[in-house]
Design an enzyme around this catalytic site. Sequence first.
Site, PDB file in Angstrom:
ATOM      1  N   LYS A   1       0.843  -1.214   0.000  1.00  0.00           N
ATOM      2  CA  LYS A   1       0.000   0.000   0.000  1.00  0.00           C
ATOM      3  C   LYS A   1       0.869   1.251   0.000  1.00  0.00           C
ATOM      4  O   LYS A   1       0.676   2.162  -0.794  1.00  0.00           O
ATOM      5  CB  LYS A   1      -0.908   0.040   1.250  1.00  0.00           C
ATOM      6  CG  LYS A   1      -1.797  -1.161   1.425  1.00  0.00           C
ATOM      7  CD  LYS A   1      -2.607  -1.082   2.695  1.00  0.00           C
ATOM      8  CE  LYS A   1      -1.808  -1.152   3.989  1.00  0.00           C
ATOM      9  NZ  LYS A   1      -1.137  -2.427   4.239  1.00  0.00           N
TER      10      LYS A   1
ATOM     11  N   ARG B   1      -9.246   1.185   9.273  1.00  0.00           N
ATOM     12  CA  ARG B   1      -8.735  -0.150   9.561  1.00  0.00           C
ATOM     13  C   ARG B   1      -9.743  -1.023  10.292  1.00  0.00           C
ATOM     14  O   ARG B   1      -9.430  -2.143  10.678  1.00  0.00           O
ATOM     15  CB  ARG B   1      -7.505   0.006  10.433  1.00  0.00           C
ATOM     16  CG  ARG B   1      -6.298  -0.648   9.845  1.00  0.00           C
ATOM     17  CD  ARG B   1      -5.187  -0.368  10.793  1.00  0.00           C
ATOM     18  NE  ARG B   1      -4.024  -1.103  10.507  1.00  0.00           N
ATOM     19  CZ  ARG B   1      -2.999  -0.620   9.813  1.00  0.00           C
ATOM     20  NH1 ARG B   1      -3.053   0.573   9.287  1.00  0.00           N
ATOM     21  NH2 ARG B   1      -1.927  -1.340   9.655  1.00  0.00           N
TER      22      ARG B   1
ATOM     23  N   ARG C   1      11.851  -5.865   4.489  1.00  0.00           N
ATOM     24  CA  ARG C   1      11.665  -4.407   4.407  1.00  0.00           C
ATOM     25  C   ARG C   1      12.719  -3.663   5.238  1.00  0.00           C
ATOM     26  O   ARG C   1      13.056  -4.047   6.339  1.00  0.00           O
ATOM     27  CB  ARG C   1      10.273  -4.016   4.911  1.00  0.00           C
ATOM     28  CG  ARG C   1      10.113  -2.495   4.953  1.00  0.00           C
ATOM     29  CD  ARG C   1       8.684  -2.064   5.071  1.00  0.00           C
ATOM     30  NE  ARG C   1       7.995  -2.668   6.192  1.00  0.00           N
ATOM     31  CZ  ARG C   1       6.679  -2.568   6.377  1.00  0.00           C
ATOM     32  NH1 ARG C   1       5.936  -1.924   5.504  1.00  0.00           N
ATOM     33  NH2 ARG C   1       6.119  -3.137   7.418  1.00  0.00           N
TER      34      ARG C   1
ATOM     35  N   ARG D   1      11.850  -1.933  10.782  1.00  0.00           N
ATOM     36  CA  ARG D   1      10.785  -1.461  11.674  1.00  0.00           C
ATOM     37  C   ARG D   1      10.624  -2.410  12.858  1.00  0.00           C
ATOM     38  O   ARG D   1      10.721  -3.618  12.699  1.00  0.00           O
ATOM     39  CB  ARG D   1       9.453  -1.373  10.901  1.00  0.00           C
ATOM     40  CG  ARG D   1       9.138   0.019  10.440  1.00  0.00           C
ATOM     41  CD  ARG D   1       7.971   0.094   9.499  1.00  0.00           C
ATOM     42  NE  ARG D   1       6.738  -0.547   9.938  1.00  0.00           N
ATOM     43  CZ  ARG D   1       5.597  -0.487   9.255  1.00  0.00           C
ATOM     44  NH1 ARG D   1       5.523   0.185   8.124  1.00  0.00           N
ATOM     45  NH2 ARG D   1       4.521  -1.089   9.697  1.00  0.00           N
TER      46      ARG D   1
ATOM     47  N   ARG E   1       0.089  -9.057  13.418  1.00  0.00           N
ATOM     48  CA  ARG E   1      -0.498  -8.034  12.528  1.00  0.00           C
ATOM     49  C   ARG E   1      -1.352  -8.690  11.451  1.00  0.00           C
ATOM     50  O   ARG E   1      -2.418  -8.183  11.101  1.00  0.00           O
ATOM     51  CB  ARG E   1       0.619  -7.200  11.880  1.00  0.00           C
ATOM     52  CG  ARG E   1       1.256  -6.225  12.850  1.00  0.00           C
ATOM     53  CD  ARG E   1       2.593  -5.722  12.358  1.00  0.00           C
ATOM     54  NE  ARG E   1       2.496  -5.011  11.105  1.00  0.00           N
ATOM     55  CZ  ARG E   1       3.509  -4.911  10.232  1.00  0.00           C
ATOM     56  NH1 ARG E   1       4.675  -5.483  10.494  1.00  0.00           N
ATOM     57  NH2 ARG E   1       3.361  -4.243   9.133  1.00  0.00           N
TER      58      ARG E   1
HETATM   59  P1  AP5 Z   1       4.949  -1.575   1.941  1.00  0.00           P
HETATM   60  O1  AP5 Z   1       4.558  -0.714   0.790  1.00  0.00           O
HETATM   61  O2  AP5 Z   1       5.700  -0.972   3.057  1.00  0.00           O
HETATM   62  O3  AP5 Z   1       3.655  -2.361   2.457  1.00  0.00           O
HETATM   63  P2  AP5 Z   1       2.356  -1.831   3.208  1.00  0.00           P
HETATM   64  O4  AP5 Z   1       1.170  -2.511   2.594  1.00  0.00           O
HETATM   65  O5  AP5 Z   1       2.350  -0.344   3.249  1.00  0.00           O
HETATM   66  O6  AP5 Z   1       2.610  -2.508   4.609  1.00  0.00           O
HETATM   67  P3  AP5 Z   1       2.704  -1.944   6.089  1.00  0.00           P
HETATM   68  O7  AP5 Z   1       3.405  -3.009   6.879  1.00  0.00           O
HETATM   69  O8  AP5 Z   1       3.307  -0.572   6.146  1.00  0.00           O
HETATM   70  O9  AP5 Z   1       1.244  -1.876   6.439  1.00  0.00           O
HETATM   71  P4  AP5 Z   1       0.677  -1.941   7.817  1.00  0.00           P
HETATM   72  O10 AP5 Z   1      -0.727  -1.699   7.474  1.00  0.00           O
HETATM   73  O11 AP5 Z   1       0.944  -3.168   8.604  1.00  0.00           O
HETATM   74  O12 AP5 Z   1       1.511  -0.819   8.635  1.00  0.00           O
HETATM   75  P5  AP5 Z   1       1.182   0.674   8.974  1.00  0.00           P
HETATM   76  O13 AP5 Z   1       2.435   1.444   8.875  1.00  0.00           O
HETATM   77  O14 AP5 Z   1      -0.029   1.149   8.266  1.00  0.00           O
HETATM   78  O15 AP5 Z   1       5.762  -2.821   1.336  1.00  0.00           O
HETATM   79  C1  AP5 Z   1       6.299  -3.810   2.190  1.00  0.00           C
HETATM   80  C2  AP5 Z   1       7.673  -4.255   1.642  1.00  0.00           C
HETATM   81  O16 AP5 Z   1       7.470  -4.893   0.367  1.00  0.00           O
HETATM   82  C3  AP5 Z   1       8.661  -3.114   1.383  1.00  0.00           C
HETATM   83  O17 AP5 Z   1       9.947  -3.569   1.694  1.00  0.00           O
HETATM   84  C4  AP5 Z   1       8.540  -2.828  -0.127  1.00  0.00           C
HETATM   85  O18 AP5 Z   1       9.755  -2.334  -0.663  1.00  0.00           O
HETATM   86  C5  AP5 Z   1       8.189  -4.200  -0.677  1.00  0.00           C
HETATM   87  N1  AP5 Z   1       7.281  -4.126  -1.817  1.00  0.00           N
HETATM   88  C6  AP5 Z   1       6.199  -3.287  -1.955  1.00  0.00           C
HETATM   89  N2  AP5 Z   1       5.567  -3.548  -3.121  1.00  0.00           N
HETATM   90  C7  AP5 Z   1       6.272  -4.565  -3.719  1.00  0.00           C
HETATM   91  C8  AP5 Z   1       6.112  -5.290  -4.939  1.00  0.00           C
HETATM   92  N3  AP5 Z   1       5.091  -5.021  -5.769  1.00  0.00           N
HETATM   93  N4  AP5 Z   1       6.981  -6.291  -5.213  1.00  0.00           N
HETATM   94  C9  AP5 Z   1       7.985  -6.575  -4.360  1.00  0.00           C
HETATM   95  N5  AP5 Z   1       8.219  -5.932  -3.190  1.00  0.00           N
HETATM   96  C10 AP5 Z   1       7.360  -4.938  -2.882  1.00  0.00           C
HETATM   97  O19 AP5 Z   1       0.743   0.561  10.518  1.00  0.00           O
HETATM   98  C11 AP5 Z   1       1.678   0.238  11.540  1.00  0.00           C
HETATM   99  C12 AP5 Z   1       0.959   0.204  12.879  1.00  0.00           C
HETATM  100  O20 AP5 Z   1       0.399   1.512  13.173  1.00  0.00           O
HETATM  101  C13 AP5 Z   1      -0.246  -0.745  12.962  1.00  0.00           C
HETATM  102  O21 AP5 Z   1       0.135  -2.067  13.257  1.00  0.00           O
HETATM  103  C14 AP5 Z   1      -1.064  -0.084  14.088  1.00  0.00           C
HETATM  104  O22 AP5 Z   1      -0.525  -0.379  15.359  1.00  0.00           O
HETATM  105  C15 AP5 Z   1      -0.873   1.404  13.823  1.00  0.00           C
HETATM  106  N6  AP5 Z   1      -1.918   1.979  12.963  1.00  0.00           N
HETATM  107  C16 AP5 Z   1      -1.741   2.546  11.730  1.00  0.00           C
HETATM  108  N7  AP5 Z   1      -2.909   2.956  11.232  1.00  0.00           N
HETATM  109  C17 AP5 Z   1      -3.853   2.644  12.149  1.00  0.00           C
HETATM  110  C18 AP5 Z   1      -5.273   2.787  12.187  1.00  0.00           C
HETATM  111  N8  AP5 Z   1      -5.954   3.340  11.172  1.00  0.00           N
HETATM  112  N9  AP5 Z   1      -5.930   2.352  13.286  1.00  0.00           N
HETATM  113  C19 AP5 Z   1      -5.265   1.815  14.331  1.00  0.00           C
HETATM  114  N10 AP5 Z   1      -3.924   1.618  14.341  1.00  0.00           N
HETATM  115  C20 AP5 Z   1      -3.224   2.039  13.259  1.00  0.00           C
END
Ligand code: AP5
Length: 214
Positions: A14, A89, A128, A161, A172
């Site tokens: 994403k 979420r 990552r 991270r 997660r």
């Molecule tokens: P990346 O693009 O980083 O993936 P992502 O889908 O953004 O994954 P996240 O782990 O960031 O999502 P998340 O929802 O768990 O974390 P968030 O930060 O929102 O890609 C991942 C890896 O793959 C990278 O290394 C990239 O280079 C590689 N990649 C990408 N695309 C690729 C492709 N096509 N091919 C190959 N490789 C590829 O949330 C973190 C924490 O914050 C949560 O756990 C929670 O505690 C809190 N939080 C955030 N938002 C909320 C909310 N709305 N409500 C409550 N808690 C929240």
Amino acid sequence: MRIIVFLGAPGAGKGTAAAAVAKKTGARHVSTGAMLRDALARETPAGLEAKSYMESGGLVPDEVLCKMIAELLAETPKDATLFFDGFPRNEAQAAALDKLAAEAGATVDLALCIDVAKDALLARLGGRRVCPKCGAGYHVVSLPPKKEGVCDACGAELITRLDDQPATIAHRLEVYEQVTAPVVGWYERAGKLRRVDGSGSADEVAALVEAAVR
Ligand code: AP5
């Protein structure tokens, strides 16, 4: 104001796709995970409240997120397009977003769900690396920096991270299945859902996303 919601499991790509397409289209990429990590680094009240939830891979309380989003919408120009990555979420956040958007004269136009198989999610999260200074994201295999361990954009040392440890990743993914996956149905019922195949390379996925948001 247009709002486009990016949905998909942790590691689906994403953030990578939203950042790439925002850069090309002039949209603003809003990552609630990045906002919370920044708040935590600055030790704001919201960041300190979020700390234990984020470290365990659980969800931060809805009130914290809804306050952040309300403030963001209030300061966003009316002609902006926002890419929401990581929000909503759960169904309560989806309902809150509809209400907050309406109050700001905005609508959620589209929800894009990036679909990726579980083994690929694990490989993506496990490899990552992120820049703690400018937020740029990398992968040791699929998107390596030019110099190992160093951010191409700002030269800072890359880190893993805290929530990318195997046990936290597993939690997660469980939280995603139980609490966040129903949000996909929420937008499907509203007639706003588009699914994107996230199994290709980062460039291929960004091209599919760009075509969907135009
Ligand atoms: P990346 O693009 O980083 O993936 P992502 O889908 O953004 O994954 P996240 O782990 O960031 O999502 P998340 O929802 O768990 O974390 P968030 O930060 O929102 O890609 C991942 C890896 O793959 C990278 O290394 C990239 O280079 C590689 N990649 C990408 N695309 C690729 C492709 N096509 N091919 C190959 N490789 C590829 O949330 C973190 C924490 O914050 C949560 O756990 C929670 O505690 C809190 N939080 C955030 N938002 C909320 C909310 N709305 N409500 C409550 N808690 C929240």
